[in-house]
Design a protein around this motif. Structure first.
Motif, PDB file in Angstrom:
ATOM      1  N   ASP A   9       0.880  -1.179  -0.005  1.00 55.39           N
ATOM      2  CA  ASP A   9      -0.098  -0.233   0.102  1.00 55.39           C
ATOM      3  C   ASP A   9       0.859   1.338   0.010  1.00 55.39           C
ATOM      4  OD1 ASP A   9      -2.249  -1.509  -0.060  1.00 55.39           O
ATOM      5  OD2 ASP A   9      -2.563  -1.425   2.253  1.00 55.39           O
ATOM      6  N   PHE A  10       1.935   1.196   0.813  1.00 57.42           N
ATOM      7  CA  PHE A  10       2.894   2.292   0.969  1.00 57.42           C
ATOM      8  C   PHE A  10       3.341   2.685  -0.619  1.00 57.42           C
ATOM      9  CE2 PHE A  10       7.591   3.681   1.178  1.00 57.42           C
ATOM     10  CZ  PHE A  10       7.309   4.804   1.912  1.00 57.42           C
ATOM     11  N   LEU A  11       3.775   1.465  -1.231  1.00 57.63           N
ATOM     12  CA  LEU A  11       4.546   1.617  -2.739  1.00 57.63           C
ATOM     13  C   LEU A  11       3.305   2.148  -3.501  1.00 57.63           C
ATOM     14  CD1 LEU A  11       6.807  -1.298  -2.437  1.00 57.63           C
ATOM     15  CD2 LEU A  11       7.540   1.120  -2.466  1.00 57.63           C
ATOM     16  N   LEU A  12       2.117   1.749  -3.559  1.00 63.95           N
ATOM     17  CA  LEU A  12       1.009   2.155  -4.462  1.00 63.95           C
ATOM     18  C   LEU A  12       0.925   3.685  -4.240  1.00 63.95           C
ATOM     19  CD1 LEU A  12      -1.402  -0.875  -4.293  1.00 63.95           C
ATOM     20  CD2 LEU A  12      -0.209  -0.094  -6.085  1.00 63.95           C
ATOM     21  N   GLU A  13       0.835   4.045  -3.278  1.00 69.26           N
ATOM     22  CA  GLU A  13       0.506   5.499  -2.872  1.00 69.26           C
ATOM     23  C   GLU A  13       1.718   6.275  -3.575  1.00 69.26           C
ATOM     24  OE1 GLU A  13       0.347   6.145   1.342  1.00 69.26           O
ATOM     25  OE2 GLU A  13      -1.808   5.110   1.538  1.00 69.26           O
ATOM     26  N   LYS A  14       2.844   5.759  -3.699  1.00 65.79           N
ATOM     27  CA  LYS A  14       3.861   6.517  -4.278  1.00 65.79           C
ATOM     28  C   LYS A  14       4.383   6.092  -5.755  1.00 65.79           C
ATOM     29  CE  LYS A  14       6.414   7.307   0.169  1.00 65.79           C
ATOM     30  NZ  LYS A  14       6.170   8.778  -0.051  1.00 65.79           N
ATOM     31  N   ALA A  15       3.278   5.296  -6.406  1.00 62.47           N
ATOM     32  CA  ALA A  15       3.605   4.746  -7.567  1.00 62.47           C
ATOM     33  C   ALA A  15       3.818   5.859  -8.695  1.00 62.47           C
ATOM     34  CB  ALA A  15       2.374   3.859  -8.071  1.00 62.47           C
ATOM     35  N   TRP A  16       2.986   6.932  -8.509  1.00 61.66           N
ATOM     36  CA  TRP A  16       3.267   8.060  -9.676  1.00 61.66           C
ATOM     37  C   TRP A  16       4.532   8.801  -9.204  1.00 61.66           C
ATOM     38  CZ3 TRP A  16       1.947   8.535 -14.298  1.00 61.66           C
ATOM     39  CH2 TRP A  16       2.304   9.834 -15.022  1.00 61.66           C
ATOM     40  N   ASP A  17       4.664   8.946  -8.035  1.00 66.02           N
ATOM     41  CA  ASP A  17       6.086   9.454  -7.569  1.00 66.02           C
ATOM     42  C   ASP A  17       7.120   8.861  -8.005  1.00 66.02           C
ATOM     43  OD1 ASP A  17       4.731  11.607  -6.106  1.00 66.02           O
ATOM     44  OD2 ASP A  17       4.816  10.588  -4.149  1.00 66.02           O
ATOM     45  N   LEU A  18       7.302   7.404  -7.938  1.00 68.35           N
ATOM     46  CA  LEU A  18       8.349   6.592  -8.716  1.00 68.35           C
ATOM     47  C   LEU A  18       8.318   7.006 -10.108  1.00 68.35           C
ATOM     48  CD1 LEU A  18       7.384   3.359  -6.915  1.00 68.35           C
ATOM     49  CD2 LEU A  18       9.621   4.473  -6.724  1.00 68.35           C
ATOM     50  N   THR A  19       7.292   7.142 -10.675  1.00 71.69           N
ATOM     51  CA  THR A  19       7.623   7.262 -12.245  1.00 71.69           C
ATOM     52  C   THR A  19       8.044   8.720 -12.328  1.00 71.69           C
ATOM     53  OG1 THR A  19       5.640   5.881 -12.957  1.00 71.69           O
ATOM     54  CG2 THR A  19       6.211   7.960 -14.328  1.00 71.69           C
ATOM     55  N   GLU A  20       7.608   9.767 -11.542  1.00 74.49           N
ATOM     56  CA  GLU A  20       7.962  11.218 -12.023  1.00 74.49           C
ATOM     57  C   GLU A  20       9.432  11.157 -11.720  1.00 74.49           C
ATOM     58  OE1 GLU A  20       6.771  13.406 -13.453  1.00 74.49           O
ATOM     59  OE2 GLU A  20       4.906  12.945 -13.695  1.00 74.49           O
ATOM     60  N   GLN A  21       9.849  10.712 -10.394  1.00 74.17           N
ATOM     61  CA  GLN A  21      11.209  10.595  -9.869  1.00 74.17           C
ATOM     62  C   GLN A  21      12.137  10.038 -11.046  1.00 74.17           C
ATOM     63  OE1 GLN A  21      11.813   9.009  -6.132  1.00 74.17           O
ATOM     64  NE2 GLN A  21      10.402  10.717  -5.196  1.00 74.17           N
ATOM     65  N   TRP A  22      11.802   8.620 -11.470  1.00 71.48           N
ATOM     66  CA  TRP A  22      12.433   7.936 -12.453  1.00 71.48           C
ATOM     67  C   TRP A  22      12.735   9.040 -13.644  1.00 71.48           C
ATOM     68  CZ3 TRP A  22      10.323   6.571 -17.244  1.00 71.48           C
ATOM     69  CH2 TRP A  22      11.268   5.681 -18.049  1.00 71.48           C
TER      70      TRP A  22
END
Length: 280
Positions: A9-22
């Motif tokens: 759940d923690f990672l799902l909340e940050k999924a779009w952040d992961l994409t933008e950071q990447w």
């Protein structure tokens, strides 16, 4: 298990952040490929593909391995087969998978560091190992599909090139032209023979001008294939006329002992066409 669900759940909340950071940290100076594109539409698709990967990858922590890999099958096939990724060198793609792996390892540490969950060293080591092993398997799987689709595209392009390299062009009624250009190896010579016979039959050609002015050199096997073409054309009622034989080819043909006595030969294509049309 509950901690794994919370990590997911923690990672799902940050999924779009992961994409933008990447994407923000992406080296966009690659000389070619999807990662260096400046096309807004292509960038949008690239981000969506990356985001979709995160939505699926988060399930690593709550699914068994077989179920997890099955869930990624469509994603792997779709991305490995799209034109943008097929035009990207494989080592660039592997590099981005590994950068994504580092993102996950970093977010796992962030999840653990908030102090609300108790993780032993063994727990952390297991999570890191799961991420590393999963990315490794996905990379191998992806590159297998990437190679498969690359070969399919290469074969398709080669077939198109071959078709363009042996065009029988109708000039007038039952007279046609086969202009040959570039290097002719044994494989291409065989293809030319097959396609020329098929096209001449399909177009009801009675006289075929074979122009060699664009061919610099032929070897023994190709020369014999050419004579086989002329003989095969004769069998289906097509008269072949050679034109544009360059001095180098003529010299090679003589050295090879090839006999032009039974073949109509003209010095150049325009003279062949003029002579034919005057007799019609």
């Amino acid at each position: 298990m509950q901690k794994n669900v919370e990590l997911k759940d923690f990672l799902l909340e940050k999924a779009w952040d992961l994409t933008e950071q990447w994407y923000d940290s992406l080296d966009k100076s690659d000389p070619t490929g999807v990662y260096s594109t400046k096309d807004p539409a292509a960038i949008k698709v690239l981000k969506e593909q990356n985001y979709s990967f995160h939505l699926l990858f988060c399930n690593l922590f709550v699914q068994d391995e077989d179920e997890f890999l099955r869930s990624l099958e469509k994603w792997v096939h779709a991305v490995a087969s799209d034109d943008e990724h097929l035009s990207t060198p494989g080592h660039f793609i592997i590099r981005e998978f590994f950068r994504t792996r580092e993102q996950y390892l970093g977010f796992i540490q962030e999840f653990i560091a908030d102090g609300t969950k108790s993780f032993s060293h063994e727990d952390v080591s297991l999570l890191n190992r799961e991420v590393t092993n999963a990315i490794d398997k996905i990379v191998i799987w992806y590159m297998e599909k990437f190679h498969e689709f690359s070969l399919k595209r290469l074969r398709s392009q080669q077939e198109m090139i071959n078709e363009l390299s042996a065009p029988v062009i109708t000039l007038n009624g039952d007279i046609a032209l086969l202009p040959l250009v570039g290097d002719i190896d044994t494989m291409r010579a065989k293809y030319i023979l097959e396609q020329t016979l098929h096209q001449c039959s399909e177009k009801s050609v009675s006289t075929l001008l074979i122009d060699l002015s664009g061919v610099v050199m032929i070897d023994t096997m190709v020369a014999h294939q050419l004579f086989q073409l002329i003989e095969s054309l004769e069998l289906i009622g097509v008269k072949a006329i050679l034109s544009g034989i360059r001095p180098e080819i003529a010299q090679t043909s003589i050295q090879l002992g090839l006999n032009f006595d039974k073949v109509d030969v003209s010095s150049n294509l325009s003279r062949s066409i003029q002579t034919l049309f005057q007799t019609k």
